[in-house]
Write a protein that holds these residues in place. Structure first.
Motif, mmCIF file in Angstrom:
data_model
loop_
_atom_site.group_PDB
_atom_site.id
_atom_site.type_symbol
_atom_site.label_atom_id
_atom_site.label_comp_id
_atom_site.label_asym_id
_atom_site.label_seq_id
_atom_site.Cartn_x
_atom_site.Cartn_y
_atom_site.Cartn_z
ATOM 1 N N THR A 239 0.864 -1.179 0.000
ATOM 2 C CA THR A 239 0.000 0.000 0.000
ATOM 3 C C THR A 239 0.901 1.230 0.000
ATOM 4 O O THR A 239 1.830 1.323 0.803
ATOM 5 C CB THR A 239 -0.927 0.007 1.229
ATOM 6 O OG1 THR A 239 -0.163 -0.183 2.426
ATOM 7 C CG2 THR A 239 -1.967 -1.102 1.149
ATOM 8 N N ASN B 102 -7.483 -1.686 4.335
ATOM 9 C CA ASN B 102 -7.489 -3.021 4.942
ATOM 10 C C ASN B 102 -8.521 -3.939 4.296
ATOM 11 O O ASN B 102 -8.339 -5.161 4.284
ATOM 12 C CB ASN B 102 -7.726 -2.916 6.451
ATOM 13 C CG ASN B 102 -6.489 -2.409 7.170
ATOM 14 O OD1 ASN B 102 -5.355 -2.690 6.746
ATOM 15 N ND2 ASN B 102 -6.673 -1.658 8.246
ATOM 16 N N ILE C 223 -6.672 -5.435 1.368
ATOM 17 C CA ILE C 223 -5.683 -6.437 1.819
ATOM 18 C C ILE C 223 -6.407 -7.727 2.210
ATOM 19 O O ILE C 223 -6.004 -8.827 1.825
ATOM 20 C CB ILE C 223 -4.867 -5.887 3.017
ATOM 21 C CG1 ILE C 223 -4.090 -4.630 2.602
ATOM 22 C CG2 ILE C 223 -3.915 -6.969 3.566
ATOM 23 C CD1 ILE C 223 -3.548 -3.812 3.764
ATOM 24 N N VAL D 263 -5.945 -11.336 0.347
ATOM 25 C CA VAL D 263 -5.431 -12.506 1.083
ATOM 26 C C VAL D 263 -6.456 -13.643 1.047
ATOM 27 O O VAL D 263 -6.108 -14.804 0.761
ATOM 28 C CB VAL D 263 -5.069 -12.118 2.543
ATOM 29 C CG1 VAL D 263 -4.773 -13.360 3.387
ATOM 30 C CG2 VAL D 263 -3.860 -11.176 2.544
ATOM 31 N N GLY E 23 3.080 -9.620 2.475
ATOM 32 C CA GLY E 23 2.728 -8.228 2.779
ATOM 33 C C GLY E 23 4.018 -7.424 2.762
ATOM 34 O O GLY E 23 4.920 -7.666 3.566
ATOM 35 N N GLU F 122 6.203 -4.156 3.318
ATOM 36 C CA GLU F 122 6.071 -3.054 4.275
ATOM 37 C C GLU F 122 6.330 -1.671 3.669
ATOM 38 O O GLU F 122 7.245 -1.497 2.863
ATOM 39 C CB GLU F 122 7.043 -3.261 5.441
ATOM 40 C CG GLU F 122 6.822 -2.205 6.511
ATOM 41 C CD GLU F 122 7.794 -2.300 7.660
ATOM 42 O OE1 GLU F 122 8.806 -2.999 7.536
ATOM 43 O OE2 GLU F 122 7.526 -1.655 8.680
ATOM 44 N N HIS G 170 6.393 -2.869 10.793
ATOM 45 C CA HIS G 170 5.618 -4.053 10.403
ATOM 46 C C HIS G 170 6.517 -5.179 9.866
ATOM 47 O O HIS G 170 6.344 -6.334 10.203
ATOM 48 C CB HIS G 170 4.595 -3.699 9.333
ATOM 49 C CG HIS G 170 3.734 -2.526 9.698
ATOM 50 N ND1 HIS G 170 4.114 -1.213 9.489
ATOM 51 C CD2 HIS G 170 2.528 -2.460 10.277
ATOM 52 C CE1 HIS G 170 3.168 -0.398 9.920
ATOM 53 N NE2 HIS G 170 2.198 -1.121 10.405
ATOM 54 N N ASN H 205 8.380 -6.932 6.229
ATOM 55 C CA ASN H 205 7.780 -7.777 5.193
ATOM 56 C C ASN H 205 7.385 -9.086 5.861
ATOM 57 O O ASN H 205 8.173 -9.660 6.616
ATOM 58 C CB ASN H 205 8.807 -8.083 4.098
ATOM 59 C CG ASN H 205 9.085 -6.882 3.191
ATOM 60 O OD1 ASN H 205 8.412 -5.863 3.287
ATOM 61 N ND2 ASN H 205 10.062 -7.027 2.320
ATOM 62 N N LEU I 126 1.491 -13.327 4.770
ATOM 63 C CA LEU I 126 0.201 -13.123 5.425
ATOM 64 C C LEU I 126 -0.640 -14.400 5.400
ATOM 65 O O LEU I 126 -0.712 -15.087 4.375
ATOM 66 C CB LEU I 126 -0.571 -11.994 4.726
ATOM 67 C CG LEU I 126 0.084 -10.613 4.775
ATOM 68 C CD1 LEU I 126 -0.635 -9.641 3.846
ATOM 69 C CD2 LEU I 126 0.103 -10.070 6.209
ATOM 70 N N THR J 153 -3.575 1.074 7.355
ATOM 71 C CA THR J 153 -3.181 -0.116 6.593
ATOM 72 C C THR J 153 -2.288 -1.000 7.457
ATOM 73 O O THR J 153 -1.313 -0.492 8.033
ATOM 74 C CB THR J 153 -2.447 0.233 5.281
ATOM 75 O OG1 THR J 153 -1.689 -0.900 4.834
ATOM 76 C CG2 THR J 153 -1.512 1.434 5.407
ATOM 77 N N LEU K 138 -0.171 -2.930 6.555
ATOM 78 C CA LEU K 138 1.152 -3.109 5.925
ATOM 79 C C LEU K 138 2.059 -1.896 6.128
ATOM 80 O O LEU K 138 3.242 -1.957 5.819
ATOM 81 C CB LEU K 138 0.993 -3.349 4.421
ATOM 82 C CG LEU K 138 0.133 -4.550 4.015
ATOM 83 C CD1 LEU K 138 0.022 -4.626 2.504
ATOM 84 C CD2 LEU K 138 0.731 -5.838 4.580
#
Ligand code: F6P
Length: 368
Positions: free
Chosen positions: A10, A19, A22, A26, A38, A40, A55, A57, A60, A74, A76
């Motif tokens: 993002t 979100n 995401i 997923v 995901g 980062e 966060h 990488n 997920l 987000t 991420l």
């Protein structure tokens, strides 16, 4: 090529509904048996796979996207300073912009990603197009509270931001009427006045100043005075951060810093200071700022984000890369990234929305 691993990132300013995208990506990808990385902080996690701010990488799982639908922001992380084609690096103590996009290409291969879903606004879609041109299999998903991408009828985030701004106007109406004041509300919108226009209409504001219609202070004063002479001594003026006077420039915080976008600052206070000596009422200024970017997304933004995420996975499954998903009501379609970055959606000063606003008494401060 069969798909088994994809990445999602993002980019740009966050907005409510990220979100939801995401989560949809997923859920649908995992149902197909794919792994989802995901990434980062936008492209930071592609420029440097060891990059870790908060966060990191991470791969997920379905469990990671449970309960995130109502959450703003987000999971991420994001950044609007990580353009790999103009990345800020320090050399001999001097900061300079450098093209590090080859690192992204190498890291996509190193991570074994067959495709990347890039969720972002105009800047992120431009980067996505450039990365696609370098051979990365990329699909774009449009987001922005500014609603300034012409290739899609709506971006998610906009409806929530407009609702937040409308709530602000409702509250200002109460106190403005109690004190017979002129209330200035500054909302976001660098190049376009969509949030200002929609919120002004939804909240029954009396003045709406947007970048597309340079304003004259005399017209704004005339609108405020006309209300006073009709026995309505209070007024609400909504102004987009990028609005400018006919004889002036947009209000900026200063010169653009390396690797950053120009920062808008002061449009509302400038208007308030100009109005104060010219109207008989007290003037107060509220800057809504980043409150518009947070909060739980409206149902519209959750559903649009979900539909975009689902279609992004359909595009990856079809190997339909270099495209951005878009809403062409009621369908979700795919458009070339090139089309997405070429056309900005601006408010038409003589369009139906502005006409309807004028017909219900909103002044845009033009003329004279
Ligand atoms: O693009 C969305 C936006 O909210 C603009 O309206 C605003 O000027 C900008 O982001 C602010 O971004 P930042 O997070 O860098 O302050």
């Amino acid at each position: 090529m069969s798909i088994s691993k994809i990445g999602i990132m993002t980019g740009g300013g966050d907005c409510p509904g990220l979100n939801a995208v995401i989560r949809a990506v997923v859920l649908k990808a995992k149902a197909r048996g794919w792994d989802v990385l995901g990434i980062e902080d936008a492209t930071e996690g592609l420029i440097d796979v060891e990059y870790h701010s908060s966060h990191g990488n991470r791969w997920l799982e379905v469990a990671d996207v449970r309960q995130i639908l109502p959450r703003g922001g987000t999971i991420l992380g994001t950044s609007n300073r990580s353009d790999p084609f103009r990345y800020v690096v320090e050399r001999n103590g001097v900061k300079q912009e450098q093209d590090v996009s080859d690192r992204c290409v190498a890291n996509v291969a190193r991570l074994g990603l067959d495709a990347v879903v890039s969720v972002g606004g105009d800047g992120s879609m431009r980067i996505a197009k450039q990365l696609a041109d370098k051979g990365i299999n990329i699909v774009g998903v449009p987001k922005t509270i500014d609603q300034d991408l012409a290739a899609t009828d709506y971006t998610f985030g906009f409806a929530t931001a407009v609702q937040t701004a409308t709530d602000g106007i409702d509250r200002l109406q109460d106190t403005a009427e109690s004190h017979d004041r002129v209330m200035v509300l500054e909302v976001m919108g660098r190049d376009t006045g969509w949030i200002a226009l929609h919120a002004a209409m939804a909240g029954g504001a009396h003045v709406c100043l947007i970048p597309e219609i340079p304003y004259r202070i005399e017209s704004v004063v005339a609108a405020v005075k006309a209300r006073r002479s009709e026995g309505r001594p209070f007024s609400i003026a909504v102004i987009a951060e990028g609005a400018r006077p006919a004889l002036g420039a947009a209000a900026l915080a200063g010169p653009r810093k390396l690797g950053e976008m120009p920062k808008f600052f002061g449009a509302g206070h400038r208007l308030g200071a100009e109005l104060e000596p010219l109207v008989e009422s007290d003037v107060r200024v509220t800057v809504l700022g980043h409150i518009q970017r947070g909060g739980t997304p409206t149902h519209f933004d959750r559903i649009l984000g979900t539909r975009f995420g689902v279609e992004a996975i359909n595009a990856v499954a079809d190997h339909d890369f270099g495209k951005m998903v878009a809403l062409r009501t009621p369908e979700i379609v795919r458009v070339p990234l090139q089309e997405a970055i070429e056309n900005q959606r601006v408010v038409d000063p003589s369009g139906a929305m502005v006409m309807a606003a004028r017909d219900t008494g909103i002044s845009f401060g033009e003329g004279q």
